[in-house]
Scaffold this motif. Structure first.
Motif, PDB file in Angstrom:
ATOM      1  N   ARG A 365     -38.855  27.536  53.416  1.00 10.97           N
ATOM      2  CA  ARG A 365     -39.496  26.853  54.454  1.00 10.97           C
ATOM      3  C   ARG A 365     -39.943  27.519  55.692  1.00 10.97           C
ATOM      4  N   LEU A 366     -39.220  28.686  55.943  1.00  7.60           N
ATOM      5  CA  LEU A 366     -39.745  29.484  57.177  1.00  7.60           C
ATOM      6  C   LEU A 366     -40.752  30.235  56.764  1.00  7.60           C
ATOM      7  N   ARG A 367     -41.307  30.477  55.405  1.00  7.43           N
ATOM      8  CA  ARG A 367     -42.604  31.078  55.269  1.00  7.43           C
ATOM      9  C   ARG A 367     -43.614  30.197  55.315  1.00  7.43           C
ATOM     10  N   THR A 368     -43.257  28.991  54.990  1.00  2.00           N
ATOM     11  CA  THR A 368     -44.383  27.844  54.815  1.00  2.00           C
ATOM     12  C   THR A 368     -44.499  27.156  56.172  1.00  2.00           C
ATOM     13  N   TYR A 369     -43.631  27.001  56.944  1.00  2.00           N
ATOM     14  CA  TYR A 369     -43.919  26.600  58.403  1.00  2.00           C
ATOM     15  C   TYR A 369     -44.004  27.339  59.463  1.00  2.00           C
ATOM     16  N   GLN A 370     -43.009  28.302  59.515  1.00  2.00           N
ATOM     17  CA  GLN A 370     -42.802  28.907  60.803  1.00  2.00           C
ATOM     18  C   GLN A 370     -43.949  30.240  60.833  1.00  2.00           C
ATOM     19  N   PHE A 371     -43.979  31.022  59.384  1.00  2.33           N
ATOM     20  CA  PHE A 371     -45.065  31.927  59.376  1.00  2.33           C
ATOM     21  C   PHE A 371     -46.359  31.580  59.904  1.00  2.33           C
ATOM     22  N   SER A 372     -46.901  30.468  59.346  1.00  2.00           N
ATOM     23  CA  SER A 372     -48.182  29.797  59.839  1.00  2.00           C
ATOM     24  C   SER A 372     -48.378  29.537  61.180  1.00  2.00           C
ATOM     25  N   GLN A 373     -47.133  28.807  61.837  1.00  2.00           N
ATOM     26  CA  GLN A 373     -47.342  29.015  62.931  1.00  2.00           C
ATOM     27  C   GLN A 373     -47.248  30.057  63.953  1.00  2.00           C
ATOM     28  N   ASP A 374     -46.692  31.136  63.628  1.00  2.00           N
ATOM     29  CA  ASP A 374     -46.709  32.468  64.268  1.00  2.00           C
ATOM     30  C   ASP A 374     -48.236  32.867  64.243  1.00  2.00           C
ATOM     31  N   ALA A 375     -48.878  32.421  63.183  1.00  2.00           N
ATOM     32  CA  ALA A 375     -50.158  33.032  62.888  1.00  2.00           C
ATOM     33  C   ALA A 375     -51.320  32.133  63.439  1.00  2.00           C
ATOM     34  N   GLY A 376     -50.908  31.134  64.346  1.00  2.00           N
ATOM     35  CA  GLY A 376     -51.972  29.978  64.813  1.00  2.00           C
ATOM     36  C   GLY A 376     -51.939  29.907  66.435  1.00  2.00           C
ATOM     37  N   PRO A 377     -52.559  29.003  66.611  1.00  2.00           N
ATOM     38  CA  PRO A 377     -52.841  28.915  68.253  1.00  2.00           C
ATOM     39  C   PRO A 377     -51.602  28.523  68.812  1.00  2.00           C
ATOM     40  N   MET A 378     -50.554  27.906  68.229  1.00  2.00           N
ATOM     41  CA  MET A 378     -49.387  27.378  68.865  1.00  2.00           C
ATOM     42  C   MET A 378     -48.311  28.503  68.811  1.00  2.00           C
ATOM     43  N   ALA A 379     -48.823  29.750  68.324  1.00  2.00           N
ATOM     44  CA  ALA A 379     -47.469  30.665  68.197  1.00  2.00           C
ATOM     45  C   ALA A 379     -46.991  30.811  69.660  1.00  2.00           C
ATOM     46  N   HIS A 380     -45.429  31.048  69.588  1.00  2.00           N
ATOM     47  CA  HIS A 380     -44.780  31.317  70.725  1.00  2.00           C
ATOM     48  C   HIS A 380     -43.599  31.749  70.344  1.00  2.00           C
ATOM     49  N   PRO A 381     -42.859  32.612  71.355  1.00  4.02           N
ATOM     50  CA  PRO A 381     -41.640  33.157  70.983  1.00  4.02           C
ATOM     51  C   PRO A 381     -40.438  32.171  70.702  1.00  4.02           C
ATOM     52  N   VAL A 382     -39.362  32.717  70.223  1.00  4.81           N
ATOM     53  CA  VAL A 382     -38.430  31.793  69.870  1.00  4.81           C
ATOM     54  C   VAL A 382     -37.998  31.255  71.383  1.00  4.81           C
TER      55      VAL A 382
END
Length: 902
Positions: A365-382
């Motif tokens: 789940r982390l790789r599917t949802y969070q990694f793609s978020q980290d690589a997109g325009p909504m990337a944000h820190p914890v």
């Protein structure tokens, strides 16, 4: 933005949308006023509800003379008093979002307000609203301001009482936070209940439920001997489906004492299940859940549903300490409660089942949802630096990556050290609203630990990429691991610093056995690995620099390194392991997570290579060594069957697309389908044997053995359904017809639904006819059809919008049908733009009903620049259409504008 409802002579109407305002962490200031006690009184009515609030206000600094600003949305102000004196229009200001007391007293005072709200017309599912005839609240993050005027921020903590008055025949059950103090009948067929919460809490934890509900009752005795009444409230017809939820609650209460020493602190714990709710909410002593996260029976719920209920009920209960007793100072610190509590529910579920399988699921789940978020325009820190609408930051980064940050503390400190840190955290901060630094300090101070640059995990966005190269010196008997790390730029953070990354490592010898580790050279120092004379087979290397080397001493032969065991940090790892090394680890690694990981790396390599073949019009081929590796896994009787099911499941299409410079959904889908079908062809007899060996007609049980058996059987059934022969078609159909529980029936239906045709249509119709009166099962039926990869499925989904069982206002139905459609990447990203157009139109419709649901949907567009030019233009057109819509909510505006800005 919505206009305020008419609020009489003091109303302030907006003729156009407010300019969205960005809120920044750096601008945080302590409140000028605190609230000590809050006494609320609700008069619930069919047409309107009157809310009376009596608040004890305390200036933070004696003699303060600044205004008191109260939040309020969609409220009709009836009156406002200070110390019993009615204020006149010149004494306060009122606009669409605030009630401002311009010159309040400079000493302690009592603020009294009376407001009118219309819960029956509230479709946002925030504040107080109606759900299937019942009153219900959802106040996190900023819903309380839709109930009464208040400083709606988490660092305003007060003791609440709540008096509820309503028609007894319509609303016989009246619930709020805390303990029930008094109840009774009133004139005119009404009755009341008075609840008191003795613990200070922020307004986002306030809850109220009123309606026609029945309860499953039980008790739990705490470690200090307190007897707690447990009640799960649902409509009468759903009462039989609450047994598993009660089991989950009691298991969570016991586990939190055993593992964290945390005892429940009130006389009653209530859970309410309602059909119109976004997820679940940890309100102090009155948890409110979407029905799908409470209700389960073998006939209507799958193993995945049972597991989700166990985990989510545990999650919300664990919030009693990590979120309620100790809460977050401001919403930027959200991961302080959510990431920490996700970690706690992950550990709970791991202890209640298979730790390896749970870890695989969480990492996937982390790789599917969070990694793609980290690589997109909504990337944000914890811990985000800013937001426009806080609801948009209930994200995989805050929750799932936040949980990984907590897990890294445990990896670095060990179980005992982590427990010491948790104990100190509760001792220092019980009853407080605190920050991520406070949690960090408790972990550091309790263990006298050095956490150099660890705080970067809270402030720096992006997924670190770590590359590892190895070398063996036979003469010196040393084995070297060289690490280099990078973090790509993210919006607002072009320059990155090296992170603190714990890498758990083991060395495997040529016989497939772990090698004992003695000492490691690092930065000119020789550090012992063994502890107390005991042999150590896994050690944690702390990578803190851009480039770093660790040298293992006394290594008798060239080993195969097992890297990042248990997935000890949320990173992308590349190494110089060869395919032969990976096949070796797949067969022998003692760390089962890394056995699974080795297979996944091999599968990703295979799929990417075949994507190139597909794009070049070359024939697709399946590596015989890969088939052999899968065969060895399924024939290994020493392995957990659910682990085998995970190990033979191919990486998802989204994961492969993320590894491509230009994502190609058509190529990835074709390749994955080809490999799946070829595996079924090559291993047909082995798969048929597994179906026979794991089939059962015994009574359903939710336990490890039976879940694992069903998982393996249904996974291979999905493979066999890819074949076109009569034998497998009949097998899958018979599995559907003869299923004795929902897990097996729905899995067989999903297998049948892979191929368009008469059999598919008849099975779907049969399933609906059987379950049309159970809305949770019908939601599964919607999701199965909408997520299908059959060509041109968008038109089928569009027709289902008009189905008699679909309701766009219900969030679970919306996510099942519309959200499910996004899961079919080949259809959502259809080359003709039909998928984009379909979702774009629905986002605009949903935004008028429920902006939170709409923002969840529109995020599917956020990585539009990952695709070819044709798809980019089509997706961009939808984003531009959405963002230009009149009255667009801040929720959707923020995501669209940031997506277009990259």
């Amino acid at each position: 933005m919505k206009k305020n409802q008419d609020s009489g002579p003091n109303s302030f109407e907006k003729s156009k949308m407010d300019a969205p305002k960005e809120i920044f962490l750096k601008d945080y200031k302590l409140p000028d006023y605190y609230f000590d006690t809050v006494d609320l009184s609700f008069s619930l009515g069919e047409e309107k509800t009157i809310v009376r609030a009596n608040i004890s206000v305390i200036p933070r600094v004696d003699g303060v003379t600044c205004p008191l600003v109260l939040d309020g949305v969609n409220l009709k102000l009836i009156s406002v008093k200070i110390n019993g004196n009615q204020l006149q229009e010149g004494d306060f200001e009122l606009d669409s979002r605030h009630l401002i007391l311009t010159s309040p007293p400079s000493v302690n005072f009592i603020l009294e307000t009376v407001t009118e709200i219309l819960p029956q017309k509230n479709t946002s599912l925030e504040g107080l609203y109606m759900s299937s005839g019942n009153f219900c609240t959802q106040c996190e993050a900023e819903g309380f301001r839709k109930i009464t005027f208040y400083q709606d921020r988490p660092d305003i903590m007060a003791k609440f009482t709540c008096r509820i008055e309503a028609d007894k025949s319509l609303y016989p059950v009246l619930l709020s936070n805390g303990n029930l103090i008094e109840q009774g009948d009133l004139e005119g067929g009404k009755h009341f209940a008075l609840w008191k919460d003795p613990f200070k809490k922020p307004s986002y934890l306030f809850a109220l439920v009123a309606g026609q509900l029945e309860s499953r009752d039980d008790t739990f005795t705490t470690c200090s001997g307190r007897k707690v009444d447990l009640r799960i409230w649902v409509p009468l017809v759903d009462l039989p489906k609450t047994e598993h939820a009660m089991y989950s609650l009691k298991a969570a209460m016991e586990w939190d004492v055993d593992v964290f020493g945390r005892e429940y602190d009130l006389d009653v714990f209530n859970i309410v299940s309602v059909p119109d709710f976004l997820g679940a909410m940890e309100n102090k002593s009155l948890n409110i859940f979407s029905s799908k996260l409470v209700l389960a029976s073998p006939e209507t719920a799958t193993d995945a549903d049972y597991a989700a209920i166990l985990g989510v009920i545990g999650h919300e209960y664990f919030h009693n300490w990590t979120g309620n007793r100790v809460t977050c100072r401001d919403w930027f610190q959200l991961s302080l409660k959510e990431g920490l509590t996700v970690f706690r529910d992950q550990e709970f579920s791991s202890d209640m089942g298979s730790r390896t399988v749970k870890r695989i699921g969480d990492v996937s789940r982390l790789r599917t949802y969070q990694f793609s978020q980290d690589a997109g325009p909504m990337a944000h820190p914890v811990r985000p630096h800013s937001y426009i609408k806080m609801d948009n930051f209930y994200t995989a980064t805050v929750y799932n990556k936040g949980a990984e940050v907590v897990r890294m503390y445990k990896t670095l400190l060990g179980s005992q050290g982590f427990r010491k840190g948790m104990d100190l955290y509760f001792e220092r901060h019980d009853g407080q609203a605190v920050t991520c630094e406070d949690f960090f300090a408790a972990m550091r101070d309790a263990n006298n630990a050095d956490f150099a640059n660890f705080l970067l995990w809270y402030s720096q966005a992006g997924t670190p990429s770590v590359n590892v190269t190895s070398s063996y010196n036979a003469e010196a008997r040393t084995f070297s691991l060289k690490f280099s790390q990078t973090v790509l730029p993210t919006p607002g953070q072009p320059i990155k610093e090296p992170m603190s990354i714990p890498v758990a490592v083991g060395l495997v010898n040529s016989s497939g056995k772990d090698m004992p580790l003695s000492s490691i050279y690092h930065e000119g120092k020789l550090e012992s690995v063994s502890s107390g004379g005991q042999l150590v087979y896994t050690t944690v290397l702390r990578v803190t620099k851009g480039e770093e080397e660790f040298v293992f001493s006394d290594v008798s032969e060239k080993p195969t390194p097992s890297l990042l065991r248990g997935y000890s940090a949320p990173i992308r790892l590349q190494s110089d392991l060869t395919d032969d090394d990976l096949f070796f680890l797949l067969a022998h690694d003692s760390d089962e997570f890394n056995r699974w990981e080795a297979g996944q790396i091999l599968a990703r390599k295979l799929m990417l290579h075949q994507v190139v073949n597909f794009q070049s019009d070359n024939p697709l081929v399946l590596d015989p060594q890969f088939v052999h590796g899968i065969k060895c896994i399924i024939l290994d009787s020493s392995l957990d069957k659910e682990f085998i099911a995970k190990a033979i499941t191919l990486p998802g299409e989204g994961e492969i697309m993320d590894m491509m410079e230009v994502a190609d959904p058509d190529a990835v889908h074709a390749v994955r389908s080809f490999i799946k079908k070829q595996l079924a062809f090559e291993l047909k007899q082995e798969f048929l044997n597994l179906v026979d060996e794991n089939r059962s007609t015994e009574k359903y049980e939710f336990n490890d053995v039976n879940m694992a058996r069903r998982a393996l059987k249904n996974t291979v059934l999905g493979y066999l359904a890819c074949l076109e022969d009569k034998e497998t078609n009949e097998l899958v159909l018979n599995e559907y017809k003869n299923a004795t529980n929902m897990t097996d029936q729905f899995s067989a239906l999903a297998a049948i639904a892979q191929k368009p045709g008469k059999a598919r249509d008849e099975a779907l119709a049969n399933f609906y006819n059987q379950w049309q009166n159970d809305y949770l099962v019908v939601n599964k039926w919607f999701a199965l059809q909408s997520s299908s990869d059959i060509p041109g499925n968008v038109e089928n989904v569009r027709k289902l919008l008009s189905h008699q069982s679909f309701d766009l206002k219900n969030p679970d139905k919306a996510f099942s049908l519309i959200g499910g459609f996004r899961a079919s990447l080949v259809n959502f990203h259809a080359k003709d733009g039909s998928g984009y157009k379909f979702l774009g139109e629905l986002v605009v419709q949903l935004d008028k009903l429920n902006p939170q649901v709409a923002s969840g949907m529109v995020s599917a567009f956020s990585r539009w620049k990952r695709f070819d030019e044709t798809r980019q233009n089509l997706a961009k057109a939808q984003l531009e259409m959405i963002v230009s819509t009149n009255g667009l909510s801040e929720h959707v505006y923020e995501i669209c504008s940031k997506s277009l800005a990259v």
